[in-house]
Scaffold this motif. Structure first.
Motif, PDB file in Angstrom:
ATOM      1  N   LEU A  86       1.274 -33.281   2.770  1.00 48.22           N
ATOM      2  CA  LEU A  86       2.139 -33.544   1.623  1.00 48.22           C
ATOM      3  C   LEU A  86       3.187 -32.447   1.535  1.00 48.22           C
ATOM      4  O   LEU A  86       2.859 -31.285   1.323  1.00 48.22           O
ATOM      5  N   LEU A  87       4.435 -32.817   1.703  1.00 47.91           N
ATOM      6  CA  LEU A  87       5.547 -31.871   1.675  1.00 47.91           C
ATOM      7  C   LEU A  87       6.524 -32.236   0.571  1.00 47.91           C
ATOM      8  O   LEU A  87       6.591 -33.387   0.145  1.00 47.91           O
ATOM      9  N   GLU A  88       7.286 -31.244   0.123  1.00 54.03           N
ATOM     10  CA  GLU A  88       8.374 -31.482  -0.829  1.00 54.03           C
ATOM     11  C   GLU A  88       7.891 -31.984  -2.193  1.00 54.03           C
ATOM     12  O   GLU A  88       8.630 -32.657  -2.894  1.00 54.03           O
ATOM     13  N   ALA A  89       6.650 -31.691  -2.555  1.00 48.08           N
ATOM     14  CA  ALA A  89       6.143 -32.152  -3.847  1.00 48.08           C
ATOM     15  C   ALA A  89       5.471 -31.033  -4.636  1.00 48.08           C
ATOM     16  O   ALA A  89       4.928 -31.280  -5.699  1.00 48.08           O
ATOM     17  N   GLY A 122       1.060 -27.357  -7.411  1.00 46.16           N
ATOM     18  CA  GLY A 122       0.405 -27.003  -8.665  1.00 46.16           C
ATOM     19  C   GLY A 122      -0.290 -28.143  -9.378  1.00 46.16           C
ATOM     20  O   GLY A 122      -1.089 -27.919 -10.272  1.00 46.16           O
ATOM     21  N   TRP A 123      -0.070 -29.354  -8.970  1.00 46.52           N
ATOM     22  CA  TRP A 123      -0.631 -30.536  -9.614  1.00 46.52           C
ATOM     23  C   TRP A 123      -1.905 -31.034  -8.939  1.00 46.52           C
ATOM     24  O   TRP A 123      -2.622 -31.866  -9.485  1.00 46.52           O
ATOM     25  N   ILE A 124      -2.225 -30.555  -7.754  1.00 45.41           N
ATOM     26  CA  ILE A 124      -3.234 -31.209  -6.924  1.00 45.41           C
ATOM     27  C   ILE A 124      -4.642 -31.171  -7.513  1.00 45.41           C
ATOM     28  O   ILE A 124      -5.365 -32.161  -7.449  1.00 45.41           O
ATOM     29  N   ASP A 125      -5.075 -30.077  -8.097  1.00 49.08           N
ATOM     30  CA  ASP A 125      -6.439 -30.036  -8.631  1.00 49.08           C
ATOM     31  C   ASP A 125      -6.598 -31.009  -9.793  1.00 49.08           C
ATOM     32  O   ASP A 125      -7.603 -31.717  -9.876  1.00 49.08           O
ATOM     33  N   TYR A 126      -5.613 -31.056 -10.679  1.00 49.44           N
ATOM     34  CA  TYR A 126      -5.672 -32.022 -11.791  1.00 49.44           C
ATOM     35  C   TYR A 126      -5.751 -33.447 -11.240  1.00 49.44           C
ATOM     36  O   TYR A 126      -6.574 -34.255 -11.671  1.00 49.44           O
ATOM     37  N   TRP A 127      -4.896 -33.760 -10.286  1.00 48.84           N
ATOM     38  CA  TRP A 127      -4.821 -35.131  -9.761  1.00 48.84           C
ATOM     39  C   TRP A 127      -6.118 -35.522  -9.054  1.00 48.84           C
ATOM     40  O   TRP A 127      -6.604 -36.639  -9.224  1.00 48.84           O
ATOM     41  N   LEU A 128      -6.691 -34.610  -8.273  1.00 48.85           N
ATOM     42  CA  LEU A 128      -7.959 -34.910  -7.612  1.00 48.85           C
ATOM     43  C   LEU A 128      -9.072 -35.150  -8.631  1.00 48.85           C
ATOM     44  O   LEU A 128      -9.904 -36.046  -8.449  1.00 48.85           O
ATOM     45  N   GLY A 129      -9.083 -34.372  -9.697  1.00 55.66           N
ATOM     46  CA  GLY A 129     -10.061 -34.582 -10.764  1.00 55.66           C
ATOM     47  C   GLY A 129      -9.915 -35.955 -11.400  1.00 55.66           C
ATOM     48  O   GLY A 129     -10.903 -36.655 -11.645  1.00 55.66           O
ATOM     49  N   ARG A 130      -8.677 -36.361 -11.664  1.00 60.70           N
ATOM     50  CA  ARG A 130      -8.426 -37.690 -12.247  1.00 60.70           C
ATOM     51  C   ARG A 130      -8.821 -38.793 -11.279  1.00 60.70           C
ATOM     52  O   ARG A 130      -9.437 -39.784 -11.660  1.00 60.70           O
ATOM     53  N   LEU A 131      -8.450 -38.644 -10.002  1.00 60.52           N
ATOM     54  CA  LEU A 131      -8.807 -39.665  -9.014  1.00 60.52           C
ATOM     55  C   LEU A 131     -10.325 -39.819  -8.900  1.00 60.52           C
ATOM     56  O   LEU A 131     -10.843 -40.946  -8.844  1.00 60.52           O
ATOM     57  N   ASN A 159     -10.250 -33.271   1.106  1.00 65.62           N
ATOM     58  CA  ASN A 159     -10.845 -32.124   1.802  1.00 65.62           C
ATOM     59  C   ASN A 159     -10.939 -32.347   3.301  1.00 65.62           C
ATOM     60  O   ASN A 159     -10.824 -31.399   4.079  1.00 65.62           O
ATOM     61  N   ARG A 160     -11.121 -33.574   3.727  1.00 64.83           N
ATOM     62  CA  ARG A 160     -11.243 -33.870   5.145  1.00 64.83           C
ATOM     63  C   ARG A 160      -9.896 -34.019   5.843  1.00 64.83           C
ATOM     64  O   ARG A 160      -9.727 -33.583   6.978  1.00 64.83           O
ATOM     65  N   SER A 161      -8.921 -34.631   5.165  1.00 64.65           N
ATOM     66  CA  SER A 161      -7.742 -35.135   5.875  1.00 64.65           C
ATOM     67  C   SER A 161      -6.388 -34.723   5.324  1.00 64.65           C
ATOM     68  O   SER A 161      -5.377 -35.155   5.869  1.00 64.65           O
ATOM     69  N   CYS A 162      -6.329 -33.943   4.273  1.00 61.17           N
ATOM     70  CA  CYS A 162      -5.039 -33.668   3.625  1.00 61.17           C
ATOM     71  C   CYS A 162      -4.745 -32.178   3.523  1.00 61.17           C
ATOM     72  O   CYS A 162      -5.657 -31.364   3.361  1.00 61.17           O
ATOM     73  N   TRP A 163      -3.453 -31.870   3.583  1.00 58.29           N
ATOM     74  CA  TRP A 163      -2.936 -30.520   3.364  1.00 58.29           C
ATOM     75  C   TRP A 163      -1.694 -30.644   2.518  1.00 58.29           C
ATOM     76  O   TRP A 163      -1.023 -31.672   2.506  1.00 58.29           O
ATOM     77  N   ILE A 164      -1.356 -29.564   1.829  1.00 53.40           N
ATOM     78  CA  ILE A 164      -0.229 -29.626   0.906  1.00 53.40           C
ATOM     79  C   ILE A 164       0.572 -28.329   0.990  1.00 53.40           C
ATOM     80  O   ILE A 164       0.004 -27.251   1.128  1.00 53.40           O
ATOM     81  N   SER A 165       1.892 -28.465   0.942  1.00 54.87           N
ATOM     82  CA  SER A 165       2.737 -27.271   0.984  1.00 54.87           C
ATOM     83  C   SER A 165       3.105 -26.854  -0.433  1.00 54.87           C
ATOM     84  O   SER A 165       3.158 -27.678  -1.345  1.00 54.87           O
TER      85      SER A 165
END
Length: 131
Positions: free
Chosen positions: A18-21, A24-33, A56-62
């Motif tokens: 995940l680029l260009e996004a 800081g939002w990722i932990d909240y979003w994973l919790g909601r998902l 955790n298996r397949s994603c990375w974020i910049s």
């Protein structure tokens, strides 16, 4: 969409960066998902595991160099999941891009700093790690 359509089960070796996004939002979003996945509505999504498993298996974020929340995200989600965006120059960043990166990097524990500053991106893109 990757979660909603079961893409991670269909293509288990896929890597999603995940680029260009921002990050800081990722932990909240994973919790909601994960919460939705555990609900009655989540039974309509064709996933074998909860969304955070696939992240955790397949994603990375910049992260952008001015993201003050990155140390917290690294602590919450793990240092293996993040790296810095490197698409300078963009007009939304000032000329001291590297100084901002260095400043925030020093707020990370040393082992996390090495991962976020280069090791993770080299692993994701299967580059040889020097040394």
């Amino acid at each position: 969409s990757f979660f909603q359509y079961g893409t991670f089960d269909k293509f288990p070796k896929m890597r999603l960066v995940l680029l260009e996004a921002g990050a800081g939002w990722i932990d909240y979003w994973l919790g909601r998902l994960d919460a939705v996945y555990a609900s009655a509505m989540g039974r309509t999504v064709p996933l074998k595991e909860k969304p955070s498993f696939y992240f955790n298996r397949s994603c990375w974020i910049s992260a952008d160099p001015d993201e003050r929340s990155l140390p917290a995200m690294v602590e919450l989600c793990g240092a293996d999941k993040f790296f810095w965006a490197s698409d300078f120059p963009h007009p939304d960043h000032v000329g001291n891009y590297i100084e901002e990166v260095e400043e925030l990097a020093h707020k990370l524990p040393p082992d996390a700093r090495a991962k976020v500053m280069g090791e993770n991106v080299m692993k994701v893109y299967k580059c040889a790690i020097p040394g």
